[in-house]
Design an enzyme around this catalytic site. Structure first.
Site, PDB file in Angstrom:
ATOM      1  N   ASP A 126      40.124   3.371  11.779  1.00 34.79           N
ATOM      2  CA  ASP A 126      41.467   3.562  11.239  1.00 34.79           C
ATOM      3  C   ASP A 126      41.500   2.844   9.889  1.00 34.79           C
ATOM      4  O   ASP A 126      40.597   2.055   9.564  1.00 34.79           O
ATOM      5  CB  ASP A 126      42.541   3.051  12.200  1.00 34.79           C
ATOM      6  CG  ASP A 126      43.914   3.663  11.895  1.00 34.79           C
ATOM      7  OD1 ASP A 126      44.112   4.179  10.773  1.00 34.79           O
ATOM      8  OD2 ASP A 126      44.803   3.621  12.774  1.00 34.79           O
TER       9      ASP A 126
HETATM   10  C1  NOJ Z   1      46.811   4.786   9.844  1.00 30.44           C
HETATM   11  C2  NOJ Z   1      47.139   5.533  11.085  1.00 30.44           C
HETATM   12  O1  NOJ Z   1      47.126   4.663  12.181  1.00 30.44           O
HETATM   13  C3  NOJ Z   1      46.205   6.692  11.331  1.00 30.44           C
HETATM   14  O2  NOJ Z   1      46.665   7.418  12.440  1.00 30.44           O
HETATM   15  C4  NOJ Z   1      46.105   7.561  10.125  1.00 30.44           C
HETATM   16  O3  NOJ Z   1      45.244   8.647  10.378  1.00 30.44           O
HETATM   17  C5  NOJ Z   1      45.625   6.736   8.953  1.00 30.44           C
HETATM   18  N1  NOJ Z   1      46.544   5.650   8.713  1.00 30.44           N
HETATM   19  C6  NOJ Z   1      45.473   7.540   7.689  1.00 30.44           C
HETATM   20  O4  NOJ Z   1      46.720   7.866   7.190  1.00 30.44           O
END
Ligand code: NOJ
Length: 878
Positions: free
Chosen positions: A293
């Site tokens: 993430d």
């Molecule tokens: C953080 C989020 O938790 C995740 O789900 C997402 O894909 C990424 N940011 C990218 O935006």
């Protein structure tokens, strides 16, 4: 390229998993009392014979064998936040014609884009209980991603699973049950990948709340914690609840998995060797790649050893210009900290996923949009403000997906109460009340990342959003229907005009439809004290009072709720003036049309994918809102084990009328028919006894050679350095000081990783492993269950028969969901057969001692019916 900062260098190269290694004794003593994640090394490498991956493996091998070390590193490391068109971008391989891979949110279609569709949020999709609608939704989302030049779509979601009803991102997943989530996660992934785009099942794992998911975000809110929250979970619960849906996605061939922000048993999600190496790549036999993430990576070589394959967005945290990988990974491979087989395995996994979904070097779609502006011309590199050009081509990728969206949001709308008023047929006068029925005065996309509650709520907020191409409000659609029917129609689109509202709804013949909402979303947005997670379970903007007031004067009140999960209906659901309650979820762009289709009986409704409890406390679980461990990582002990949502309610309040019993149970929803269940028969199949997998893997393959001369990795003269970009080249080539500041530099892996952690020799295979998803025999069908369902009502309707199993034994749930099907359009008087297969896995528990699935000797019973609490048929499984 910039020199490494001392801090970055120290962190990047080799800080090992804090829960396992490399800490001094004092720190270890302090942590000894905390939940602990055991080490699992080495990281399993790809299996060339893995079912469904053979061809992808061969193609990846042919490609990866041609790559230089720098090119390999380039494919594993993001270019940095806002350095490229997508929310995540890795480096390209121009020499071989591979464009930079584009990773884009998200779970309900494309984020930060245009001329795309806004699909129903997953919780509404989950409420359809329809495998074909999940697959169609995935395919349509995948097609849109493909058309925009996206390679990896960052969804679907099964983490959070919905442990606490307040959880901000619960609605990104499909409902509060692992079986339901697993079926939906798998079907959606298959759909996305059928369209030729890699799906990314996320967030692995136990990312059950937004509070404290990242230390930095928490600092901004005044909580000075040093590390992310740790979700502390026992091994059995991990397997039977949180990991379960991911195994389904792995079995279905999902190409990537995103590891989560939180810690699990005090080891970061993207560095947790037990979960990544042991469970995901070992037991489940996952062959695709693990992506972090955004900013969830907290170390360099240690994450590589623990099974991470791609770092996103590439920088240590947004726009530092430093990376844990990039040049450091290059160096790590050169000096042996990261074995060659591990970097080869990372790239093999990424490229195999790419080829598996049908991508080729010849059919690449150039990325034709840019996340950071809607203008046609702008900076290609937003972070650096460099490279001006045409960056948005406004490619319209919507095709006819609106039809699917309308249908699936309608079929995921749940009728909780209906005293006969629904379906509406040419009512004389409809009065619609409430802000939630109307438009956002700032426009449907007026609030960035949908982070507000203005007008009708058709989406949650955060990264799991897209820009609406249009939004049909309930007011639009209900008025259009009224005009068609000759119905008189008026609406009051505010919650705060009681005098006018009362004057309207007390006129003769008024059917009052009152709207209220409560949202939720990602933790980077705090909406009125709801910092991602909801702060309570009540309706927003005075919604409860509005409903009470309307129903106190109008005897034909219909309540429509747009909510991200359960809300408390306790105070008013029983009021006889409330003739119907409809949960319209988070429906996406066709909101009003989908709702109208249900209110007027044009299509069949869905079933609730979570329980509607009488009080907040009745759920037995909640978000942790205050850190409980000083400045150190908050410790969230999941002491309820597998007892979340309906499993919890069945345990503490099994009967109607029991204190804390659900108002509307999991799986419940009214339909247009009346269904009689009969003739249950259970057929047992003779299958081979379960054999734990034995033997050894092949030795870790390596593809190609590389030089160990640092000079070969210098930043090339012909390339202009772009500010904040992350590159694979080294910062210095002069000496072994390339990673000066790294305490582990020059040490062998032995000194900071457990013995054997980077050993590439053949490894014993885990008993529960064998094929993608796990041991093949877990999918042996042990029983087939059949029954007859007859529509004894007077209208055609869909029905959703559900199969629950009592696995028996002390401390086990009363029943667990183990099958369902949405059977469409059953005519009055018609009988249909419902058939479900119970696999070995369906009847197993996770046995901690043998580290395998076991069908216990406890007596088992199967139940069939229309909800988790309406189960007219049952039979013993002998
Ligand atoms: C953080 C989020 O938790 C995740 O789900 C997402 O894909 C990424 N940011 C990218 O935006």
């Amino acid at each position: 390229m910039k020199p490494l900062s001392l801090v970055a260098a120290a962190l990047l190269a080799a800080v090992a998993d804090a829960s396992t290694i490399g800490e001094d004794h004092k720190a270890l003593d302090a942590r000894a009392k905390l939940a602990y994640s055991p080490p699992h090394y080495p990281s399993p490498w790809m299996d060339p014979q893995a079912h469904g991956w053979e061809d992808a493996y061969a193609k990846a091998k042919a490609f990866v064998s041609q790559l230089t070390l720098l090119e390999k590193v380039n494919i594993t490391t993001g270019t940095g936040w806002m350095s490229g068109p997508c929310v995540g971008n890795v480096g390209a391989v121009p020499r071989l014609g591979l464009k930079a891979l584009c990773m884009q949110d998200g779970p309900l279609g494309l984020r930060f884009s245009d001329y795309n569709s806004a699909f129903p949020v997953a919780v509404t999709s989950g409420a359809t209980w329809s495998k074909h609608l999940w697959r169609d939704r995935g395919k349509a989302m995948g097609e849109e991603a493909k058309g925009k030049g996206v390679d990896v779509l960052l969804g679907p979601v099964a983490g959070p699973i919905g442990r606490a009803p307040e959880g901000g991102r619960n609605a990104e997943g499909f409902g509060a049950d692992p079986y339901l989530q697993g079926q939906a996660l798998a079907s959606t992934s298959v759909g996305i990948q059928e369209a030729g785009v890699v799906a990314c099942a996320k967030h692995y794992i136990a990312n059950e709340q937004e509070h404290f998911r990242q230390a930095g975000e928490s600092h901004d809110r005044g909580f000075n914690i040093s590390e992310s929250l740790s979700s502390n979970i026992d091994d059995k619960t991990m397997h039977e609840l949180y990991a379960w849906p991911f195994a389904d996605a792995v079995k279905a061939g999902v190409g990537s998995i995103m590891c989560s922000y939180n810690q699990i048993n005090n080891s970061y999600g993207c560095q947790n060797s037990k979960l990544l190496n042991g469970i995901l790549k070992g037991e489940m036999g996952f062959q695709g790649f693990v992506m972090s993430d955004w900013q969830a990576q907290h170390a360099g070589a240690a994450t590589a050893a623990a099974g991470l394959d791609m770092t996103m967005p590439g920088d240590t945290s947004f726009n530092t210009g430093y990376s844990y990988w990039g040049g450091n990974l290059t160096l790590g491979v050169i000096n042996g900290t990261v074995p060659e087989w591990r970097i080869d395995d990372m790239v093999m996994r990424i490229m195999a996923a790419y080829f598996k979904v049908g991508r080729t070097l010849e059919n690449q779609v150039p990325t034709n949009f840019n996340s950071w502006t809607r203008d046609s011309y702008g900076w290609e590199d937003q972070a650096a403000q460099e490279n001006w050009g045409l960056i948005n081509q406004q490619v319209d990728v919507r095709a006819n997906h609106a039809n699917h969206i309308r249908e699936s949001a309608a079929k995921g709308t749940v009728i909780l109460k209906n005293s006969g008023v629904l379906p509406l047929t040419k009512p004389k006068f409809v009065a619609v009340v409430g802000e939630d029925a109307g438009p956002n005065p700032k426009g449907p996309n007026g609030c960035p990342n949908r982070g507000c509650d203005d007008g009708t709520m058709a989406m949650i907020w955060g990264s799991g959003t897209s820009e609406f191409p249009y939004l049909i409000t309930p007011d639009n659609a209900l008025q259009a229907q009224a005009i068609k029917d000759g119905t008189r129609y008026e609406s009051v689109l505010t919650n705060y005009a009681w005098a006018e509202t009362k004057a309207l709804i007390t006129q003769p013949n008024v059917t009052a439809i009152v709207f209220a909402n409560a949202g939720g979303g990602e933790g980077f947005i705090d909406l009125d004290g709801n910092a991602g997670d909801r702060k309570n379970l009540t309706l927003w903007k005075n919604g409860d009072d509005l409903i009470k007031n309307v129903s106190s004067v109008n005897p034909y009140t219909i309540v429509v709720l747009h909510t991200a999960g359960p809300v408390l209906v306790t105070d008013w659901y029983n009021n006889p003036n409330i003739t119907a309650i409809v949960w319209a979820g988070m429906p996406g762009q066709e909101s009003g049309n989908s709702l109208t289709d249900i209110l007027y009986g044009k299509t069949s409704p869905g079933r609730s994918p979570f329980t509607w409890g009488p009080t907040r406390e009745s759920y037995g679980t909640d978000v942790m809102y205050k850190p409980n461990n000083g400045d150190d990582a908050p410790q969230d002990d999941f002491t309820e084990g597998v007892f979340i949502d309906h499993r919890h309610f069945d345990k503490v309040a099994p009967k109607k009328g029991d204190k804390g019993a659900p108002i509307y149970e999991f799986g419940f929803g009214l339909s247009w028919g009346e269904f009689k269940y009969s003739q249950l028969s259970v057929q047992k199949h003779n299958v081979r006894p379960y054999q734990p997998t034995t033997g050894k893997t092949i030795k870790a393959p390596e593809f190609g050679n590389f030089s160990t001369d640092l000079k070969d990795y210098a930043f090339p003269k012909g390339i202009r350095y772009i500010y904040q970009w992350i590159y694979p080249w080294l910062n210095t080539t002069t000496s072994g000081k390339a990673a000066s500041g790294d305490p582990y530099y020059g040490k062998t892996a032995k000194e900071f990783l457990p013995p054997g952690a980077i050993d590439g020799s053949p490894q014993p295979r885990q008993g529960a492993s064998g094929a993608p998803g796990g041991n093949r025999q877990l999918w042996d069908v042990l029983y087939t269950v059949n029954c007859i369902i007859t529509n004894t009502g007077s209208r055609t309707s869909d029905e959703v028969p559900q199969v629950y199993v009592s696995l028996g034994g002390k401390g086990e749930p009363v029943r667990v969901l183990r099958g369902f099907e949405r059977i469409e359009r059953i005519a009055p008087g018609q009988s249909v057969q419902f058939r479900a297969e119970l696999t070995r896995r369906d009847l197993s528990n996770w046995d901690v001692d043998s580290q395998n699935w076991v069908v216990t000797k406890e007596p088992k019973t199967v139940f069939v019916g229309s909800s988790s609490r309406n189960l007219p048929l049952k039979a013993r499984l002998d």
